[in-house]
Write a protein that holds these residues in place. Structure first.
Motif, PDB file in Angstrom:
ATOM      1  N   THR A   6      46.767  50.162  30.052  1.00 11.98           N
ATOM      2  CA  THR A   6      46.578  48.861  30.671  1.00 11.98           C
ATOM      3  C   THR A   6      45.086  48.558  30.755  1.00 11.98           C
ATOM      4  O   THR A   6      44.307  49.390  31.224  1.00 11.98           O
ATOM      5  CB  THR A   6      47.200  48.845  32.084  1.00 11.98           C
ATOM      6  N   TYR A   7      44.705  47.386  30.300  1.00 14.87           N
ATOM      7  CA  TYR A   7      43.297  46.993  30.316  1.00 14.87           C
ATOM      8  C   TYR A   7      42.857  46.696  31.738  1.00 14.87           C
ATOM      9  O   TYR A   7      43.550  46.009  32.480  1.00 14.87           O
ATOM     10  CB  TYR A   7      43.092  45.757  29.429  1.00 14.87           C
ATOM     11  N   GLN A   8      41.683  47.222  32.108  1.00 14.43           N
ATOM     12  CA  GLN A   8      41.088  46.957  33.416  1.00 14.43           C
ATOM     13  C   GLN A   8      39.850  46.089  33.215  1.00 14.43           C
ATOM     14  O   GLN A   8      38.856  46.576  32.673  1.00 14.43           O
ATOM     15  CB  GLN A   8      40.693  48.274  34.100  1.00 14.43           C
ATOM     16  N   PRO A   9      39.894  44.803  33.611  1.00 12.07           N
ATOM     17  CA  PRO A   9      38.728  43.931  33.416  1.00 12.07           C
ATOM     18  C   PRO A   9      37.488  44.522  34.101  1.00 12.07           C
ATOM     19  O   PRO A   9      37.593  45.175  35.132  1.00 12.07           O
ATOM     20  CB  PRO A   9      39.134  42.620  34.083  1.00 12.07           C
ATOM     21  N   ILE A  10      36.323  44.257  33.490  1.00 13.27           N
ATOM     22  CA  ILE A  10      35.092  44.763  34.085  1.00 13.27           C
ATOM     23  C   ILE A  10      34.500  43.727  35.037  1.00 13.27           C
ATOM     24  O   ILE A  10      34.874  42.547  35.020  1.00 13.27           O
ATOM     25  CB  ILE A  10      34.059  45.180  33.010  1.00 13.27           C
ATOM     26  N   ASN A  11      33.557  44.169  35.846  1.00 12.42           N
ATOM     27  CA  ASN A  11      32.847  43.339  36.805  1.00 12.42           C
ATOM     28  C   ASN A  11      32.217  42.129  36.098  1.00 12.42           C
ATOM     29  O   ASN A  11      31.681  42.266  35.002  1.00 12.42           O
ATOM     30  CB  ASN A  11      31.778  44.230  37.458  1.00 12.42           C
ATOM     31  N   CYS A  12      32.253  40.966  36.715  1.00 10.16           N
ATOM     32  CA  CYS A  12      31.733  39.723  36.108  1.00 10.16           C
ATOM     33  C   CYS A  12      30.251  39.815  35.783  1.00 10.16           C
ATOM     34  O   CYS A  12      29.807  39.311  34.746  1.00 10.16           O
ATOM     35  CB  CYS A  12      31.983  38.534  37.026  1.00 10.16           C
ATOM     36  N   ASP A  13      29.447  40.437  36.642  1.00 14.26           N
ATOM     37  CA  ASP A  13      28.010  40.559  36.378  1.00 14.26           C
ATOM     38  C   ASP A  13      27.765  41.408  35.134  1.00 14.26           C
ATOM     39  O   ASP A  13      26.872  41.114  34.328  1.00 14.26           O
ATOM     40  CB  ASP A  13      27.281  41.169  37.580  1.00 14.26           C
ATOM     41  N   ASP A  14      28.545  42.482  34.977  1.00 17.73           N
ATOM     42  CA  ASP A  14      28.408  43.337  33.799  1.00 17.73           C
ATOM     43  C   ASP A  14      28.785  42.555  32.538  1.00 17.73           C
ATOM     44  O   ASP A  14      28.115  42.653  31.512  1.00 17.73           O
ATOM     45  CB  ASP A  14      29.277  44.594  33.930  1.00 17.73           C
ATOM     46  N   TYR A  15      29.847  41.764  32.637  1.00 15.69           N
ATOM     47  CA  TYR A  15      30.277  40.921  31.513  1.00 15.69           C
ATOM     48  C   TYR A  15      29.171  39.932  31.147  1.00 15.69           C
ATOM     49  O   TYR A  15      28.860  39.735  29.975  1.00 15.69           O
ATOM     50  CB  TYR A  15      31.569  40.185  31.871  1.00 15.69           C
TER      51      TYR A  15
END
Length: 86
Positions: A6-15
């Motif tokens: 299952t994909y775990q989205p990364i933190n918005c700042d990191d993106y």
């Protein structure tokens, strides 16, 4: 590494930092969670089947890295970013 995890989205700042790296085609030093280290030019971010990938160019080849498999990345312009999940 199973692509069925299952994909775990990364933190918005990191993106956002990855977006900047792609806009400027920065060569990043990347460390993956499996311990692999690589230097590659960031070229794009893509979404496929609800999984986000960083598209990089390494040694003349294109490679896609799942964002949740990146432990950290660095470049002198953005510093070192330790990727965290959102």
């Amino acid at each position: 590494m199973s692509m069925n995890e299952t994909y775990q989205p990364i933190n918005c700042d990191d993106y956002d930092n990855l977006e900047i790296a792609c806009m400027h085609h920065l060569v990043l030093s990347l460390q993956l969670k499996d311990g692999e280290m690589l230097e590659a030019k960031a070229s794009d971010l893509v979404l496929r089947k609800n999984v986000e990938y960083l598209v990089v160019e390494e040694s003349g080849a294109t490679r896609e890295l799942r964002l949740d498999k990146i432990a950290s990345f660095s470049h002198p312009q953005i510093g070192t970013v330790v990727v965290s999940e959102s």
